[in-house]
Design a protein around this motif. Structure first.
Motif, PDB file in Angstrom:
ATOM      1  N   ILE A 250      15.499  52.609 -19.901  1.00 16.58           N
ATOM      2  CA  ILE A 250      16.512  52.410 -20.940  1.00 16.58           C
ATOM      3  C   ILE A 250      16.247  53.410 -22.055  1.00 16.58           C
ATOM      4  N   THR A 251      17.233  53.536 -22.933  1.00 16.29           N
ATOM      5  CA  THR A 251      17.087  54.433 -24.073  1.00 16.29           C
ATOM      6  C   THR A 251      16.380  53.696 -25.210  1.00 16.29           C
ATOM      7  N   THR A 252      16.010  54.444 -26.210  1.00 13.89           N
ATOM      8  CA  THR A 252      15.356  53.836 -27.365  1.00 13.89           C
ATOM      9  C   THR A 252      16.387  53.136 -28.242  1.00 13.89           C
TER      10      THR A 252
ATOM     11  N   GLN B  62      15.486  46.700 -27.519  1.00 18.64           N
ATOM     12  CA  GLN B  62      16.322  46.273 -26.396  1.00 18.64           C
ATOM     13  C   GLN B  62      15.638  45.182 -25.562  1.00 18.64           C
ATOM     14  N   VAL B  63      14.330  45.315 -25.377  1.00 16.24           N
ATOM     15  CA  VAL B  63      13.594  44.296 -24.622  1.00 16.24           C
ATOM     16  C   VAL B  63      13.647  42.956 -25.355  1.00 16.24           C
ATOM     17  N   LEU B  64      13.432  42.977 -26.668  1.00 16.56           N
ATOM     18  CA  LEU B  64      13.480  41.732 -27.451  1.00 16.56           C
ATOM     19  C   LEU B  64      14.871  41.110 -27.432  1.00 16.56           C
ATOM     20  N   THR B  65      15.886  41.925 -27.563  1.00 17.63           N
ATOM     21  CA  THR B  65      17.252  41.416 -27.490  1.00 17.63           C
ATOM     22  C   THR B  65      17.511  40.780 -26.133  1.00 17.63           C
TER      23      THR B  65
ATOM     24  N   SER C 239      18.240  44.155 -20.382  1.00 21.07           N
ATOM     25  CA  SER C 239      17.466  45.220 -19.740  1.00 21.07           C
ATOM     26  C   SER C 239      16.356  44.678 -18.844  1.00 21.07           C
ATOM     27  N   LEU C 240      16.284  43.358 -18.680  1.00 18.02           N
ATOM     28  CA  LEU C 240      15.205  42.735 -17.908  1.00 18.02           C
ATOM     29  C   LEU C 240      15.655  42.327 -16.512  1.00 18.02           C
ATOM     30  N   LYS C 241      14.776  42.540 -15.534  1.00 17.15           N
ATOM     31  CA  LYS C 241      14.970  41.973 -14.201  1.00 17.15           C
ATOM     32  C   LYS C 241      14.278  40.607 -14.235  1.00 17.15           C
ATOM     33  N   VAL C 242      15.005  39.546 -13.907  1.00 15.18           N
ATOM     34  CA  VAL C 242      14.497  38.186 -14.065  1.00 15.18           C
ATOM     35  C   VAL C 242      14.611  37.429 -12.750  1.00 15.18           C
ATOM     36  N   LYS C 243      13.550  36.702 -12.405  1.00 15.85           N
ATOM     37  CA  LYS C 243      13.557  35.793 -11.261  1.00 15.85           C
ATOM     38  C   LYS C 243      13.100  34.424 -11.745  1.00 15.85           C
ATOM     39  N   GLN C 244      13.690  33.382 -11.154  1.00 12.72           N
ATOM     40  CA  GLN C 244      13.311  32.021 -11.524  1.00 12.72           C
ATOM     41  C   GLN C 244      12.669  31.327 -10.333  1.00 12.72           C
ATOM     42  N   TYR C 245      11.627  30.546 -10.624  1.00  6.65           N
ATOM     43  CA  TYR C 245      10.914  29.771  -9.614  1.00  6.65           C
ATOM     44  C   TYR C 245      10.656  28.387 -10.174  1.00  6.65           C
ATOM     45  N   GLY C 246      10.638  27.380  -9.299  1.00  7.82           N
ATOM     46  CA  GLY C 246      10.271  26.028  -9.705  1.00  7.82           C
ATOM     47  C   GLY C 246      11.403  25.276 -10.359  1.00  7.82           C
ATOM     48  N   HIS C 247      11.141  23.983 -10.558  1.00 10.26           N
ATOM     49  CA  HIS C 247      12.185  23.097 -11.082  1.00 10.26           C
ATOM     50  C   HIS C 247      11.683  22.211 -12.212  1.00 10.26           C
ATOM     51  N   GLY C 248      10.495  22.458 -12.726  1.00  9.33           N
ATOM     52  CA  GLY C 248       9.926  21.587 -13.746  1.00  9.33           C
ATOM     53  C   GLY C 248      10.717  21.570 -15.029  1.00  9.33           C
ATOM     54  N   LYS C 249      10.411  20.578 -15.858  1.00  9.56           N
ATOM     55  CA  LYS C 249      11.101  20.422 -17.138  1.00  9.56           C
ATOM     56  C   LYS C 249      10.706  21.517 -18.128  1.00  9.56           C
TER      57      LYS C 249
ATOM     58  N   PRO D 196      12.002  47.064 -18.294  1.00 13.57           N
ATOM     59  CA  PRO D 196      12.727  48.261 -17.870  1.00 13.57           C
ATOM     60  C   PRO D 196      11.799  49.461 -17.720  1.00 13.57           C
ATOM     61  N   GLY D 197      12.035  50.207 -16.643  1.00 12.18           N
ATOM     62  CA  GLY D 197      11.258  51.400 -16.378  1.00 12.18           C
ATOM     63  C   GLY D 197      10.003  51.162 -15.553  1.00 12.18           C
ATOM     64  N   PHE D 198       9.754  49.923 -15.163  1.00 10.82           N
ATOM     65  CA  PHE D 198       8.570  49.587 -14.376  1.00 10.82           C
ATOM     66  C   PHE D 198       8.969  48.943 -13.059  1.00 10.82           C
ATOM     67  N   ASP D 199       8.150  49.174 -12.057  1.00 15.17           N
ATOM     68  CA  ASP D 199       8.311  48.552 -10.742  1.00 15.17           C
ATOM     69  C   ASP D 199       9.723  48.745 -10.179  1.00 15.17           C
TER      70      ASP D 199
END
Length: 176
Positions: free
Chosen positions: A89-91, A96-99, A36-46, A81-84
């Motif tokens: 999502i449903t309850t 759901q966020v933790l999963t 349920s998450l929108k995810v973006k990745q930045y950077g290359h560090g370890k 979810p539900g922001f920006d």
């Protein structure tokens, strides 16, 4: 780190001064939806950092922090979810966020990432550490439950401890 309070205050000031502006553009991975998450990745560090915003915010709240850390760390910004502009999502919402957060860590093969959470994001980070202590590394929690500022001037440490104990024993556990 020798002075965790200084680091926390630095991060708080960065979050407080963040503008609603796009994150710096890096070509690492495209934005993706994980659970349920929108995810973006930045950077290359370890070392991997997962940045979780608070209520009413998107990943833009972390723009200055991403810009400052992208050369040294691999950063994952999430929008709840539900922001920006993300779909709702449903309850059970937190379940759901933790999963989804667990899925992000496993799917990206992150080894004990540092989780930085503000407000609701801090609460989510605390719940993740409680329910899956083997997944996150360090947590940096900015202005989130269950830590409250003193409600009464002169409140003693014993009174704060009693309040925290009451909070933890009165919370009904949720299954995921």
């Amino acid at each position: 780190m020798k002075h965790p309070l200084i680091a926390t205050l630095l991060i708080c000031s960065l979050v407080a001064t963040a503008q609603a502006k796009p994150l710096p553009t890096l070509v690492t991975t495209a934005a993706q939806t994980i659970g349920s998450l929108k995810v973006k990745q930045y950077g290359h560090g370890k070392t991997a950092l997962i940045l979780i915003p608070g209520l009413g915010c998107g990943d833009w709240v972390w723009a200055d922090l991403v810009r400052d850390l992208q050369n040294d760390y691999r950063l994952y910004t999430v929008t709840l979810p539900g922001f920006d502009g993300t779909p709702t999502i449903t309850t059970p919402y937190l379940g759901q966020v933790l999963t989804s957060l667990k899925l992000l860590i496993r799917q990206e093969k992150l080894r004990h990432p540092v989780i930085i959470g503000h407000s609701l994001g801090g609460y989510v980070a605390l719940r993740l550490a409680e329910e899956a202590p083997n997944l996150p590394g360090s947590l940096i929690i900015i202005d989130a439950l269950p830590i409250f500022p003193p409600a009464v001037p002169g409140e003693t440490p014993a009174q704060r401890q009693a309040m925290a104990q009451n909070f933890t024993t009165s919370r009904q556990p949720q299954s995921l």
